[in-house]
Scaffold this motif. Structure first.
Motif, PDB file in Angstrom:
ATOM      1  N   TYR A 338      91.423  47.208   9.408  1.00  0.00           N
ATOM      2  CA  TYR A 338      90.439  47.207  10.482  1.00  0.00           C
ATOM      3  C   TYR A 338      90.725  46.007  11.381  1.00  0.00           C
ATOM      4  O   TYR A 338      91.010  44.915  10.897  1.00  0.00           O
ATOM      5  N   VAL A 339      90.649  46.222  12.680  1.00  0.00           N
ATOM      6  CA  VAL A 339      91.010  45.176  13.650  1.00  0.00           C
ATOM      7  C   VAL A 339      89.742  44.596  14.270  1.00  0.00           C
ATOM      8  O   VAL A 339      88.949  45.317  14.885  1.00  0.00           O
ATOM      9  N   TRP A 340      89.526  43.310  14.067  1.00  0.00           N
ATOM     10  CA  TRP A 340      88.376  42.626  14.675  1.00  0.00           C
ATOM     11  C   TRP A 340      88.755  42.243  16.105  1.00  0.00           C
ATOM     12  O   TRP A 340      89.790  41.630  16.339  1.00  0.00           O
ATOM     13  N   VAL A 341      87.903  42.579  17.075  1.00  0.00           N
ATOM     14  CA  VAL A 341      88.271  42.379  18.478  1.00  0.00           C
ATOM     15  C   VAL A 341      87.398  41.356  19.204  1.00  0.00           C
ATOM     16  O   VAL A 341      87.846  40.736  20.171  1.00  0.00           O
ATOM     17  N   LYS A 342      86.165  41.149  18.780  1.00  0.00           N
ATOM     18  CA  LYS A 342      85.272  40.237  19.508  1.00  0.00           C
ATOM     19  C   LYS A 342      85.481  38.804  19.057  1.00  0.00           C
ATOM     20  O   LYS A 342      85.604  38.509  17.872  1.00  0.00           O
ATOM     21  N   THR A 343      85.486  37.906  20.036  1.00  0.00           N
ATOM     22  CA  THR A 343      85.571  36.486  19.723  1.00  0.00           C
ATOM     23  C   THR A 343      84.192  35.975  19.307  1.00  0.00           C
ATOM     24  O   THR A 343      83.165  36.626  19.545  1.00  0.00           O
ATOM     25  N   ALA A 344      84.165  34.779  18.719  1.00  0.00           N
ATOM     26  CA  ALA A 344      82.892  34.185  18.322  1.00  0.00           C
ATOM     27  C   ALA A 344      82.000  33.941  19.543  1.00  0.00           C
ATOM     28  O   ALA A 344      80.779  34.159  19.487  1.00  0.00           O
ATOM     29  N   ASP A 345      82.596  33.498  20.652  1.00  0.00           N
ATOM     30  CA  ASP A 345      81.809  33.259  21.863  1.00  0.00           C
ATOM     31  C   ASP A 345      81.151  34.543  22.363  1.00  0.00           C
ATOM     32  O   ASP A 345      79.992  34.531  22.800  1.00  0.00           O
ATOM     33  N   GLN A 346      81.881  35.653  22.318  1.00  0.00           N
ATOM     34  CA  GLN A 346      81.319  36.929  22.768  1.00  0.00           C
ATOM     35  C   GLN A 346      80.168  37.369  21.870  1.00  0.00           C
ATOM     36  O   GLN A 346      79.148  37.870  22.351  1.00  0.00           O
ATOM     37  N   ILE A 347      80.317  37.178  20.565  1.00  0.00           N
ATOM     38  CA  ILE A 347      79.255  37.550  19.629  1.00  0.00           C
ATOM     39  C   ILE A 347      78.012  36.709  19.872  1.00  0.00           C
ATOM     40  O   ILE A 347      76.890  37.225  19.970  1.00  0.00           O
ATOM     41  N   LEU A 348      78.189  35.402  19.985  1.00  0.00           N
ATOM     42  CA  LEU A 348      77.048  34.514  20.177  1.00  0.00           C
ATOM     43  C   LEU A 348      76.366  34.764  21.520  1.00  0.00           C
ATOM     44  O   LEU A 348      75.131  34.705  21.626  1.00  0.00           O
ATOM     45  N   GLU A 349      77.152  35.058  22.547  1.00  0.00           N
ATOM     46  CA  GLU A 349      76.568  35.364  23.855  1.00  0.00           C
ATOM     47  C   GLU A 349      75.765  36.659  23.803  1.00  0.00           C
ATOM     48  O   GLU A 349      74.677  36.762  24.378  1.00  0.00           O
ATOM     49  N   SER A 350      76.299  37.655  23.093  1.00  0.00           N
ATOM     50  CA  SER A 350      75.591  38.925  22.960  1.00  0.00           C
ATOM     51  C   SER A 350      74.263  38.747  22.237  1.00  0.00           C
ATOM     52  O   SER A 350      73.238  39.304  22.644  1.00  0.00           O
ATOM     53  N   ILE A 351      74.265  37.952  21.171  1.00  0.00           N
ATOM     54  CA  ILE A 351      73.027  37.700  20.426  1.00  0.00           C
ATOM     55  C   ILE A 351      72.036  36.914  21.286  1.00  0.00           C
ATOM     56  O   ILE A 351      70.831  37.189  21.289  1.00  0.00           O
ATOM     57  N   ALA A 352      72.539  35.942  22.051  1.00  0.00           N
ATOM     58  CA  ALA A 352      71.654  35.167  22.934  1.00  0.00           C
ATOM     59  C   ALA A 352      71.011  36.060  23.990  1.00  0.00           C
ATOM     60  O   ALA A 352      69.811  35.938  24.279  1.00  0.00           O
ATOM     61  N   ASN A 353      71.793  36.970  24.557  1.00  0.00           N
ATOM     62  CA  ASN A 353      71.243  37.892  25.558  1.00  0.00           C
ATOM     63  C   ASN A 353      70.182  38.794  24.939  1.00  0.00           C
ATOM     64  O   ASN A 353      69.156  39.095  25.576  1.00  0.00           O
ATOM     65  N   TYR A 354      70.405  39.230  23.696  1.00  0.00           N
ATOM     66  CA  TYR A 354      69.428  40.082  23.027  1.00  0.00           C
ATOM     67  C   TYR A 354      68.135  39.311  22.770  1.00  0.00           C
ATOM     68  O   TYR A 354      67.030  39.843  22.959  1.00  0.00           O
ATOM     69  N   CYS A 355      68.265  38.055  22.366  1.00  0.00           N
ATOM     70  CA  CYS A 355      67.067  37.228  22.155  1.00  0.00           C
ATOM     71  C   CYS A 355      66.295  37.038  23.461  1.00  0.00           C
ATOM     72  O   CYS A 355      65.057  37.051  23.466  1.00  0.00           O
ATOM     73  N   ASP A 356      67.011  36.866  24.563  1.00  0.00           N
ATOM     74  CA  ASP A 356      66.350  36.733  25.854  1.00  0.00           C
ATOM     75  C   ASP A 356      65.578  37.999  26.202  1.00  0.00           C
ATOM     76  O   ASP A 356      64.464  37.925  26.732  1.00  0.00           O
ATOM     77  N   ARG A 357      66.199  39.161  25.908  1.00  0.00           N
ATOM     78  CA  ARG A 357      65.496  40.436  26.193  1.00  0.00           C
ATOM     79  C   ARG A 357      64.234  40.557  25.365  1.00  0.00           C
ATOM     80  O   ARG A 357      63.194  41.036  25.836  1.00  0.00           O
ATOM     81  N   ILE A 358      64.301  40.122  24.084  1.00  0.00           N
ATOM     82  CA  ILE A 358      63.118  40.185  23.234  1.00  0.00           C
ATOM     83  C   ILE A 358      62.023  39.281  23.774  1.00  0.00           C
ATOM     84  O   ILE A 358      60.843  39.661  23.852  1.00  0.00           O
ATOM     85  N   ASN A 359      62.403  38.066  24.176  1.00  0.00           N
ATOM     86  CA  ASN A 359      61.411  37.132  24.720  1.00  0.00           C
ATOM     87  C   ASN A 359      60.809  37.652  26.025  1.00  0.00           C
ATOM     88  O   ASN A 359      59.597  37.534  26.253  1.00  0.00           O
ATOM     89  N   ASP A 360      61.661  38.241  26.885  1.00  0.00           N
ATOM     90  CA  ASP A 360      61.173  38.750  28.172  1.00  0.00           C
ATOM     91  C   ASP A 360      60.216  39.911  27.986  1.00  0.00           C
ATOM     92  O   ASP A 360      59.313  40.127  28.807  1.00  0.00           O
ATOM     93  N   SER A 361      60.392  40.683  26.913  1.00  0.00           N
ATOM     94  CA  SER A 361      59.528  41.840  26.697  1.00  0.00           C
ATOM     95  C   SER A 361      58.218  41.449  26.038  1.00  0.00           C
ATOM     96  O   SER A 361      57.345  42.303  25.815  1.00  0.00           O
ATOM     97  N   GLY A 362      58.079  40.164  25.694  1.00  0.00           N
ATOM     98  CA  GLY A 362      56.798  39.687  25.161  1.00  0.00           C
ATOM     99  C   GLY A 362      56.676  39.769  23.663  1.00  0.00           C
ATOM    100  O   GLY A 362      55.587  39.562  23.111  1.00  0.00           O
ATOM    101  N   HIS A 363      57.770  40.068  22.925  1.00  0.00           N
ATOM    102  CA  HIS A 363      57.714  40.142  21.467  1.00  0.00           C
ATOM    103  C   HIS A 363      58.046  38.796  20.859  1.00  0.00           C
ATOM    104  O   HIS A 363      59.007  38.176  21.258  1.00  0.00           O
TER     105      HIS A 363
END
Length: 363
Positions: A338-363
């Motif tokens: 299996y080939v891992w393609v995402k860098t650590a920076d991309q993973i952390l940025e994706s998680i940060a964006n998801y957290c921002d969406r959760i905060n913006d939605s009021g949860h």
């Protein structure tokens, strides 16, 4: 600017126009026709007659001429689809807005989510209109996904450590993803499994008999895709130590061993720690808490489940173990890493964006 002459019009693109056309070509959500027209205009801007561009893109010359002329007349707007004749719209923008708002911000009194029928009754629309609008805006009230964020205080450090191993494994070392699939049940159907027939899928009885369980320890080599496996009746530190010894015996002595695994209690007992201290070529890289998605062997476990275990019948644990060993042997004859393609920076940025969406939605 574009000038007309006896031959095909010459197209000169501004930076903004080129950026917009290239965006239409790359964007997955662009209509196929708009993407093809943008590609034609970009090719015309690079130079060449209609015949040369048509030959280069594998389209008809008249198609190139039509979209070249349309672009000259109206620039980028000329490539967009024109409104087509047909029956006038019966649903206004205000009604569509009400439908989307009700879908996102309310629930019916007698259910946890809207259906096309209940929403149609609620707003006085047709069921087909509700379905069409939901599809257009990507709304699916009947679906629900799950999510979980790791609370590991060293989450960032562990992500960088494990992903760094995947993307840049050290020299003279073997990177093994290790985990155990516990409580694999030896299930036998109460009736024979009926074979597939034309128009009828394979059928198995709903009832089954449990004939015991087995636990599979597996180590996936990320470079070759080969798997070292070991089956045990129980799931304790004793069995994990036995598996470590098996890895030690099968991996060449001149190679270091990097083990990617989770923080299970059986992985950190005093006996295991003493063994690892006595074998310094073994280096442990723990995945973050609640982040089994980072361990590539989990993907291999899913392969085993989908292709072998889910639809099999076993009358005993011995039969189950024999089936699993045979499957592992078959896998290792033609392993697929299996080939891992995402860098650590991309993973952390994706998680940060998801957290921002959760905060913006009021949860």
């Amino acid at each position: 600017m574009a000038t007309r002459g006896p031959r095909a019009a010459v197209i000169v693109l501004s930076d903004a126009e080129r950026a917009e056309l290239e965006g239409w070509v790359r964007r997955r959500t662009s209509a196929a026709g708009l993407s093809a027209r943008s590609r034609i205009v970009l090719a015309c801007a690079d130079g060449g007659s209609n015949s040369e561009v048509a030959q280069r893109l594998g389209v008809d010359r008249s198609t190139v001429r039509r979209w070249r002329d349309r672009f000259v007349e109206a620039r980028c707007d000329g490539l967009l689809d024109e409104p087509r004749p047909g029956r006038p719209r019966t649903v206004s923008d205000a009604k569509i807005k009400d439908l989307i708002t009700a879908t996102l911000e309310s629930t019916p009194k007698d259910a946890t989510h809207w259906s096309t029928r209940s929403m149609a009754d609620h707003l006085g629309m047709s069921q087909s209109t509700v379905s069409r609008v939901w599809r257009a805006f990507g709304l699916a009230p009947h679906k629900q996904d799950s999510w979980k964020l790791s609370k590991d205080p060293l989450f960032t450090e562990k992500v960088r450590d494990v992903v760094g191993l995947y993307l840049n494994p050290p020299e003279r070392a073997l990177v093994l993803c290790v985990d155990e699939k516990t409580q694999i049940q030896a299930l036998d159907r109460t009736q024979p499994i009926f074979p597939m027939l034309p128009g009828t899928p394979q059928r198995a009885s709903h009832d089954y008999v449990r004939n015991g369980t087995s636990s599979l320890y597996a180590a996936l080599d990320i470079a070759s895709g080969k798997v070292i496996g070991s089956l045990h009746a129980r799931h304790r530190a004793t069995e994990f130590l036995a598996f470590l010894r098996k890895i030690d015996a099968e991996v060449p002595a001149d190679l270091d061993v990097c083990l990617v695994m989770d923080n299970a209690s059986t992985h950190k007992t005093p006996a295991v720690k003493r063994w690892l201290t006595a074998h310094p070529r073994f280096v442990i890289h723990f995945t973050p808490t609640s982040s089994s998605w980072m361990n590539l062997v989990e993907r291999w476990f899913a392969e085993l489940t989908n292709k072998k275990l889910r639809r099999s019948a076993h009358r005993s644990v011995r039969h189950l173990n024999a089936d699993i060993r045979a499957w592992i042997d078959t896998w290792n004859e033609n392993p697929r890493p299996y080939v891992w393609v995402k860098t650590a920076d991309q993973i952390l940025e994706s998680i940060a964006n998801y957290c921002d969406r959760i905060n913006d939605s009021g949860h």
